[in-house]
Design a protein around this motif. Structure first.
Motif, PDB file in Angstrom:
ATOM      1  N   HIS A  56      -6.316  48.910 -12.320  1.00 43.46           N
ATOM      2  CA  HIS A  56      -6.971  48.684 -11.029  1.00 43.46           C
ATOM      3  C   HIS A  56      -7.942  49.818 -10.704  1.00 43.46           C
ATOM      4  O   HIS A  56      -9.044  49.582 -10.213  1.00 43.46           O
ATOM      5  CB  HIS A  56      -5.917  48.517  -9.938  1.00 43.46           C
ATOM      6  CG  HIS A  56      -6.377  47.712  -8.778  1.00 43.46           C
ATOM      7  ND1 HIS A  56      -5.700  47.687  -7.598  1.00 43.46           N
ATOM      8  CD2 HIS A  56      -7.435  46.888  -8.602  1.00 43.46           C
ATOM      9  CE1 HIS A  56      -6.318  46.891  -6.736  1.00 43.46           C
ATOM     10  NE2 HIS A  56      -7.380  46.397  -7.336  1.00 43.46           N
ATOM     11  N   LEU A  57      -7.523  51.053 -10.997  1.00 46.71           N
ATOM     12  CA  LEU A  57      -8.417  52.193 -10.807  1.00 46.71           C
ATOM     13  C   LEU A  57      -9.648  52.038 -11.688  1.00 46.71           C
ATOM     14  O   LEU A  57     -10.785  52.197 -11.223  1.00 46.71           O
ATOM     15  CB  LEU A  57      -7.702  53.505 -11.130  1.00 46.71           C
ATOM     16  CG  LEU A  57      -8.594  54.754 -11.187  1.00 46.71           C
ATOM     17  CD1 LEU A  57      -9.289  55.002  -9.862  1.00 46.71           C
ATOM     18  CD2 LEU A  57      -7.769  55.968 -11.612  1.00 46.71           C
ATOM     19  N   PHE A  60     -11.954  49.408 -10.277  1.00 47.28           N
ATOM     20  CA  PHE A  60     -12.659  49.914  -9.104  1.00 47.28           C
ATOM     21  C   PHE A  60     -13.822  50.806  -9.522  1.00 47.28           C
ATOM     22  O   PHE A  60     -14.956  50.651  -9.057  1.00 47.28           O
ATOM     23  CB  PHE A  60     -11.686  50.678  -8.199  1.00 47.28           C
ATOM     24  CG  PHE A  60     -12.336  51.323  -7.013  1.00 47.28           C
ATOM     25  CD1 PHE A  60     -12.519  50.609  -5.835  1.00 47.28           C
ATOM     26  CD2 PHE A  60     -12.757  52.648  -7.058  1.00 47.28           C
ATOM     27  CE1 PHE A  60     -13.122  51.203  -4.735  1.00 47.28           C
ATOM     28  CE2 PHE A  60     -13.357  53.251  -5.970  1.00 47.28           C
ATOM     29  CZ  PHE A  60     -13.543  52.521  -4.795  1.00 47.28           C
ATOM     30  N   PRO A 117     -10.811  60.150  -3.150  1.00 47.80           N
ATOM     31  CA  PRO A 117      -9.555  59.400  -3.248  1.00 47.80           C
ATOM     32  C   PRO A 117      -9.268  58.522  -2.024  1.00 47.80           C
ATOM     33  O   PRO A 117      -8.600  57.500  -2.140  1.00 47.80           O
ATOM     34  CB  PRO A 117      -8.497  60.491  -3.403  1.00 47.80           C
ATOM     35  CG  PRO A 117      -9.224  61.631  -4.002  1.00 47.80           C
ATOM     36  CD  PRO A 117     -10.616  61.577  -3.429  1.00 47.80           C
ATOM     37  N   GLU A 119     -11.296  56.604  -0.653  1.00 49.92           N
ATOM     38  CA  GLU A 119     -11.900  55.297  -0.941  1.00 49.92           C
ATOM     39  C   GLU A 119     -10.900  54.390  -1.660  1.00 49.92           C
ATOM     40  O   GLU A 119     -10.846  53.188  -1.420  1.00 49.92           O
ATOM     41  CB  GLU A 119     -13.134  55.435  -1.849  1.00 49.92           C
ATOM     42  CG  GLU A 119     -14.326  56.102  -1.243  1.00 49.92           C
ATOM     43  CD  GLU A 119     -15.436  56.225  -2.280  1.00 49.92           C
ATOM     44  OE1 GLU A 119     -15.961  55.189  -2.745  1.00 49.92           O
ATOM     45  OE2 GLU A 119     -15.756  57.378  -2.638  1.00 49.92           O
ATOM     46  N   LEU A 120     -10.131  54.980  -2.576  1.00 52.69           N
ATOM     47  CA  LEU A 120      -9.139  54.225  -3.339  1.00 52.69           C
ATOM     48  C   LEU A 120      -8.007  53.757  -2.433  1.00 52.69           C
ATOM     49  O   LEU A 120      -7.546  52.622  -2.541  1.00 52.69           O
ATOM     50  CB  LEU A 120      -8.597  55.072  -4.490  1.00 52.69           C
ATOM     51  CG  LEU A 120      -9.644  55.624  -5.446  1.00 52.69           C
ATOM     52  CD1 LEU A 120      -9.034  56.632  -6.389  1.00 52.69           C
ATOM     53  CD2 LEU A 120     -10.324  54.509  -6.203  1.00 52.69           C
ATOM     54  N   ILE A 125      -6.093  50.330  -3.904  1.00 54.95           N
ATOM     55  CA  ILE A 125      -6.064  50.316  -5.357  1.00 54.95           C
ATOM     56  C   ILE A 125      -4.646  50.633  -5.838  1.00 54.95           C
ATOM     57  O   ILE A 125      -4.066  51.660  -5.473  1.00 54.95           O
ATOM     58  CB  ILE A 125      -7.089  51.317  -5.948  1.00 54.95           C
ATOM     59  CG1 ILE A 125      -8.499  50.974  -5.485  1.00 54.95           C
ATOM     60  CG2 ILE A 125      -6.989  51.373  -7.461  1.00 54.95           C
ATOM     61  CD1 ILE A 125      -8.977  49.577  -5.864  1.00 54.95           C
ATOM     62  N   TRP A 130      -3.109  57.726  -4.154  1.00 49.33           N
ATOM     63  CA  TRP A 130      -4.398  58.395  -3.971  1.00 49.33           C
ATOM     64  C   TRP A 130      -4.367  59.412  -2.838  1.00 49.33           C
ATOM     65  O   TRP A 130      -5.142  59.341  -1.907  1.00 49.33           O
ATOM     66  CB  TRP A 130      -5.485  57.340  -3.742  1.00 49.33           C
ATOM     67  CG  TRP A 130      -5.305  56.232  -4.703  1.00 49.33           C
ATOM     68  CD1 TRP A 130      -4.976  54.940  -4.421  1.00 49.33           C
ATOM     69  CD2 TRP A 130      -5.376  56.303  -6.125  1.00 49.33           C
ATOM     70  NE1 TRP A 130      -4.844  54.206  -5.575  1.00 49.33           N
ATOM     71  CE2 TRP A 130      -5.083  55.018  -6.647  1.00 49.33           C
ATOM     72  CE3 TRP A 130      -5.652  57.320  -7.020  1.00 49.33           C
ATOM     73  CZ2 TRP A 130      -5.069  54.738  -8.003  1.00 49.33           C
ATOM     74  CZ3 TRP A 130      -5.627  57.042  -8.377  1.00 49.33           C
ATOM     75  CH2 TRP A 130      -5.347  55.755  -8.850  1.00 49.33           C
ATOM     76  N   LEU A 136      -7.655  61.199  -9.266  1.00 49.45           N
ATOM     77  CA  LEU A 136      -8.738  60.521  -9.997  1.00 49.45           C
ATOM     78  C   LEU A 136      -8.653  60.783 -11.501  1.00 49.45           C
ATOM     79  O   LEU A 136      -9.216  60.032 -12.294  1.00 49.45           O
ATOM     80  CB  LEU A 136     -10.101  60.965  -9.482  1.00 49.45           C
ATOM     81  CG  LEU A 136     -10.476  60.442  -8.108  1.00 49.45           C
ATOM     82  CD1 LEU A 136     -11.730  61.145  -7.595  1.00 49.45           C
ATOM     83  CD2 LEU A 136     -10.693  58.941  -8.148  1.00 49.45           C
TER      84      LEU A 136
END
Length: 165
Positions: A56-57, A60, A117, A119-120, A125, A130, A136
């Motif tokens: 998923h990361l 993204f 992070p 944003e995640l 995510i 995060w 990251l």
């Protein structure tokens, strides 16, 4: 239980058969996974590859980077059957080749550049870890092998089946 990104290289003939007989494709995937657990081939030679929970990361980051191929979810439906967390999809050989070419020119540092992070976390995510800038780094060790896996698939004209398990 965790969700893992899974990949299987298949020849064009195997892809044709998989499209007609998805149960056969699932059996093939399981056989290849079992065989590779013992032999552990290099990613460039492997028929199966997993991004584990980083799928998923990576998805993204690649989407944010405007990556031209959806290598995390696949692009074409293979079957309606659930292979773990939804149905499998695939990338045709020409899309695998494009993905390999762009991956070869892309670094992990480029993907995480200017990513916060938060944003995640906001994008929810998976797996929701995060809470620090170092989070990251979590997928860094899988990005180069994923690139090699696609390079190997592209060099042999293979398609790639993609699913979450």
């Amino acid at each position: 239980m965790s969700m893992n990104g899974e990949y299987l290289r298949v020849t064009p003939a195997e892809l044709e058969r998989a499209l007609k007989d998805p149960e056969w494709a699932l059996e093939l995937a399981e056989e290849v996974q079992d065989a590779q657990e013992e032999s552990e081939p290099a990613p460039v030679e492997a028929r199966h590859f997993t991004t584990h929970q980083t799928w998923h990361l990576l998805g993204f980051l690649l989407q944010r980077f405007a990556f031209p191929v959806d290598i995390v979810h696949g692009e074409e439906p293979l079957a309606d059957d659930d292979w773990g967390y939804g149905p499998p999809r695939y990338l045709a050989p020409d899309r695998v080749r494009l993905a390999a070419d762009v991956l070869r020119q892309t670094t992990y540092d480029q993907l995480i550049q200017d990513v916060d992070p938060s944003e995640l976390a906001k994008a929810e995510i998976y797996p929701w870890i995060w809470d620090s800038p170092t989070s990251l780094e979590w997928a860094r060790d899988l990005f180069a092998p994923l690139t090699e896996f696609f390079r190997g698939a592209a060099s042999t004209g293979h398609a790639v089946l993609v699913w979450l398990d």
